[in-house]
Structure formats: structure tokens, C-alpha cells
Design a protein around this motif. Structure first.
Motif: not given
Length: 484
Positions: A347-365
Motif C-alpha cells: 500500500r505504501e509503495g516503493g519497497s525494495i524486495k530482498c528475500d535473503i536466506s543466510i546461515p543462522l550463525s551469520k544472520v545478525a552480522d
């Protein structure tokens, strides 16, 4: 390649109507518009016709007709794709084949714990049918009221319960699919063990309709949980969230059903969009998680387990505040906030969609580094970050500032921001598409994250099953010349 036998648009329409019926073949622009425009209104295409078959045989006959005359076919389910994978391009030479009329649950086997159903059944209807039989089909995604099982299969959908139950590949025992030339492949046997050669169904799951059109499936069912416990929890940062998840799995084991990360801007966006809804916690927080436990045991024991997770998280300085759902209504309200994030962005528009999968140990970094990169490139962007932290899936969606028009923000920032975020994910041995698929939006980005050998093998499979390149053309795979 065999030359196409000539056919006029009028003859094609006559042939299609002879197969599916007059009312199930649309050719007026106004009638086709809902089928040629994507969910986010970012992709607009044209079609020769839209057909709505009611049986597998009709799908077969349509594909055989189109194959003879080399007419491209775009398969479509609920048209909820975020990557432009379910609509035709603007050339206007394709037929859209929508499966919504194929919406029957054909069998529920409560002894074998399986459900056989057509591809046009919505996810919501599939879940309801399973529950009516005292079983659970555990796939959960925000668009369940409109997305269809065929689309879920074609994108290997994941959602909020992958942590415990897995994605569609894990939940599928057999499929029926129609090949581009009209031949029908079927493995609707409901077997958990079948080592008789290649597992061909896995070729079609996740292929986004480029290899065949899935028309039916046999899905796994699970016992219905007798107890659930849900909490909305404020955490110090994503590192604390990962630590809390580790502790939750240690304490609760497989009872941890969902562990969803939500950034402060993501929750703010929803509350601004839905002012009648209330925030779960009295104060604003930069990072939160939604935790759900479920089991076949008693509610009192599960509540005690959740309380232990929260108490130990507080003691370890991971949690700053928490709200426990005291009722089913409270739990539903928490989940409603989480599931509204995607629609609020639309509804807001203008979203850059990045659908990322990362090993859990590296998600926070990853979140920390990607956020820093994006803020350098688009300093005023709202950092709508959320997703299924339990399985390493982060929806990293920088959103336009309120002062910037959506079109301007996307024109200036979509390509460089998406490229930077995807590049960082690739550096960390992650994936640029966890569950949304590739479609058109991420197609050429595969050149950055797939080796030449991988791309060559994918094209060889495509050419083996669809030598005329008629099924959902120009989706998923970069052009062979670009890959070389």
C-alpha cells in the motif's frame, strides 16, 4: 526446432474455447487485466487470451494445442507473486493459464496422513480441509486466502513454520504435472519411501512453471497441536535474537514452531497503516521477535516452557520486554501484526524486495552490514526488516521515505540497493531468494550467484522438457548468451 503450423488469433480462440468452454476463455482486455497485472502492480503484460481449465485433461489439451502452434503459455495460480513470475510480458503473444477452477480437495487419508488436492485449491482452503479432518497442513504464509497450492509448489513456498515443518519440498509426497507438449506426468502415490530412480517431482517444485504445470499434489498432514503458546518479545538486537532462538530450541526442542524477527520500522509501518490496531508492548523497540510454541501436550506445560524461555532470556540480558498472549484472540492479534507487514509495504509503495536466506550463525552480522550499506546509499530509507529468523530467512526491504515518491525512490535505488544486499548475502554463503522465487525481478541476478556449470545444467533441464521454450518463457533463467 520444428516450425509452428500457422494459426490465426481467431482460430486459436476457437480452439481454446472448444477445450475449456466459452466462459472459461477470456480475450477482452478488461476481462484479462486482473490476470496480466501482478499483485504489487509493478508488472503489466498482455495476452492473447486467458484460459481457466477445470480438469487436468483440459490443461493437457490447451498445452498440446499451444505447443503445435508454438504459442507461449504462462501458468498462474493466485497471482500473488512478488517477483513478476506469474504474469506475461508486454509482447502479447502468450496465453495465460489460470488454475483457479481446479479447486477440489480430492481425498484426505487420515491413516496415511496425506491430502490429495488440485493445484487451484487456496492454501487457506487446504488448511481448513485438513483441520476439518483433525489434521494440520502446516504451511503458513500471509497470502493464504488467495495463493494457491500450485503456486506454493512452483515457488517452493516456506512461510512462518519452516523452522519446525519445512517448506513445500518437505511437505510434498507426489505431484501431477502437465508437460509443455501436453503429456501428463503423475506421481500421486502418497509414498514416504520410493527409491525407484530419479525423484522427478522435485524438478517441478520450485521451477515457477517453466518446466511443467502442476495440476495436483499429495501433501503430508501432521497431528493438530493441542496447545500453543505465543509471545511478542523485545530483544536488544539481532544478535540477541539469534541467541534467544538458540536457547528456545535448547529448552523447548521441536515445540518451537515459529520465531519471527520484526524491526521497529516494520511494526511502525503496520500500526500507521492500521491505526485501529494496538502495539503489543507499551514502548517502542528497535527489534522484536514473535515466538510460537506448539505441542500435543497440555497447555499448562507449554505455557511453563515459554515462561522459562523468557525468564532465562531476561536473565541473560537478551530480552528487554515481553507480552504473552493470554488468549487465542491475543495470539491472533500478534500474528495479524506480523502478517500485515507485506501488505502495508504494498500500500505504501516503493519497497525494495530482498528475500535473503543466510546461515543462522551469520544472520545478525548480515543485517548489521547490509543496513549500514543501504543507509549510505539511501540515508532516509525506512528499514523494514523482518522474516523467518528461525530458518535464516530475512525479508530485507528498504522502503521509500515518506517524502519521496515511490517511483522516484525505486528508479534511483532499486538496482544498486538490491545488488549490494544480494552481493553481501552471496558473500556469506546465502541465497538471494529464500522463498519468493526468481521470476523476472531476480532472473539476471542469477548470473552473480550461480556458477556457469549450474546455469548450464538448469538450461539443459529446461531444453529437455521444454525444447520450444514455450512455458513461462523469460522467467527464472537468464538468457543462455548472458550466462556464457
Amino acid at each position: 526446432m520444428t516450425e509452428a503450423s500457422p494459426i490465426s488469433p481467431t482460430q486459436l480462440l476457437e480452439g481454446l474455447r472448444a477445450i475449456v468452454g466459452e466462459k472459461a476463455c477470456l480475450d477482452a482486455s478488461a476481462d484479462m487485466q486482473p490476470f496480466t497485472t501482478d499483485y504489487r502492480k509493478l508488472y503489466h503484460g498482455k495476452a492473447l487470451a486467458v484460459v481457466l481449465p477445470a480438469t487436468t485433461q483440459q490443461v493437457s489439451d490447451v498445452l498440446a494445442l499451444c505447443s503445435r502452434h508454438q504459442i507461449p503459455v504462462v501458468p498462474q495460480g493466485g497471482n500473488t507473486s512478488l517477483m513478476g513470475g506469474a504474469v506475461p510480458d508486454d509482447v502479447g503473444d502468450a496465453v495465460v493459464l489460470n488454475l483457479r477452477r481446479m479447486n477440489q480437495v480430492q481425498e484426505i487419508d487420515s491413516v496415511n496422513d496425506t491430502m490429495t488436492l488440485q493445484a487451484g485449491v487456496t492454501l487457506q482452503a487446504a488448511r481448513a480441509a485438513a483441520e476439518d479432518a483433525g489434521r494440520l497442513f502446516p504451511l503458513r504464509i500471509g497470502s493464504e486466502g488467495s495463493c494457491q497450492i500450485g503456486g506454493n509448489l512452483s515457488t517452493n513456498a516456506g512461510g512462518t513454520a519452516v523452522l519446525r515443518y519445512g517448506n513445500m519440498r518437505d511437505l510434498t509426497l507426489g505431484i501431477e504435472a502437465v508437460l509443455p507438449d501436453g503429456r501428463i506426468y503423475s506421481s500421486l502415490r502418497g509414498l514416504r519411501k520410493d527409491n525407484t530412480g530419479y525423484d522427478l517431482k522435485q524438478l517441478f517444485i520450485g521451477s515457477e512453471g517453466t518446466l511443467g504445470i502442476i495440476t495436483a499434489a499429495v501433501l503430508k498432514l501432521m497431528p493438530l497441536p493441542s496447545a500453543t503458546a505465543v509471545a511478542w518479545v523485545a530483544v536488544k538486537d539481532p544478535h540477541a535474537a539469534v541467541q534467544l532462538l538458540t536457547e528456545a530450541k535448547r529448552i523447548a526442542g521441536q515445540a518451537v514452531t515459529a520465531f519471527e524477527l520484526i524491526s521497529g520500522p516494520a511494526l511502525t509501518l503496520v500500526l500507521e497503516s492500521m491505526p485501529q490496531w494496538s502495539a503489543p508492548l507499551p514502548d517502542a523497540h528497535d527489534w522484536m521477535v514473535l515466538i510460537e510454541l506448539s505441542s500435543g501436550g497440555d497447555a499448562q506445560t507449554l505455557d511453563a516452557t515459554l515462561m522459562r524461555i523468557l525468564e532465562e532470556g531476561m536473565a541473560a540480558d537478551l530480552i528487554t520486554d515481553a507480552s504473552i498472549a493470554a488468549s487465542l484472540a491475543d495470539a491472533q492479534a500478534f500474528w495479524q501484526l506480523r502478517e500485515e507487514i507485506s501488505d502495508a509495504q504494498t500500500r505504501e509503495g516503493g519497497s525494495i524486495k530482498c528475500d535473503i536466506s543466510i546461515p543462522l550463525s551469520k544472520v545478525a552480522d548480515f543485517i548489521q552490514q547490509a543496513s549500514a550499506q543501504v543507509m549510505e546509499m539511501a540515508p532516509d530509507a525506512r528499514m523494514v526488516i523482518y522474516g523467518h529468523m528461525g530458518d535464516g530467512n530475512v525479508h530485507f526491504n528498504p522502503l521509500r521515505p515518506k517524502s519521496a515518491p515511490a517511483a522516484q525512490f525505486l528508479s534511483e535505488h532499486y538496482a544498486p540497493v538490491s545488488r549490494a544486499v544480494d552481493g553481501l548475502a552471496h558473500q556469506k554463503n546465502g541465497s538471494i531468494s529464500a522463498e519468493h522465487g526468481i521470476g523476472v525481478a531476480k532472473r539476471d541476478d542469477l548470473l552473480l550467484c550461480k556458477t556457469p556449470v549450474e546455469l548450464e545444467l538448469m538450461w539443459q533441464i529446461k531444453q529437455a522438457l521444454d525444447p520450444k521454450n514455450l512455458l513461462n518463457p523469460n522467467k527464472v533463467l537468464p538468457a543462455p548468451s548472458a550466462a556464457s
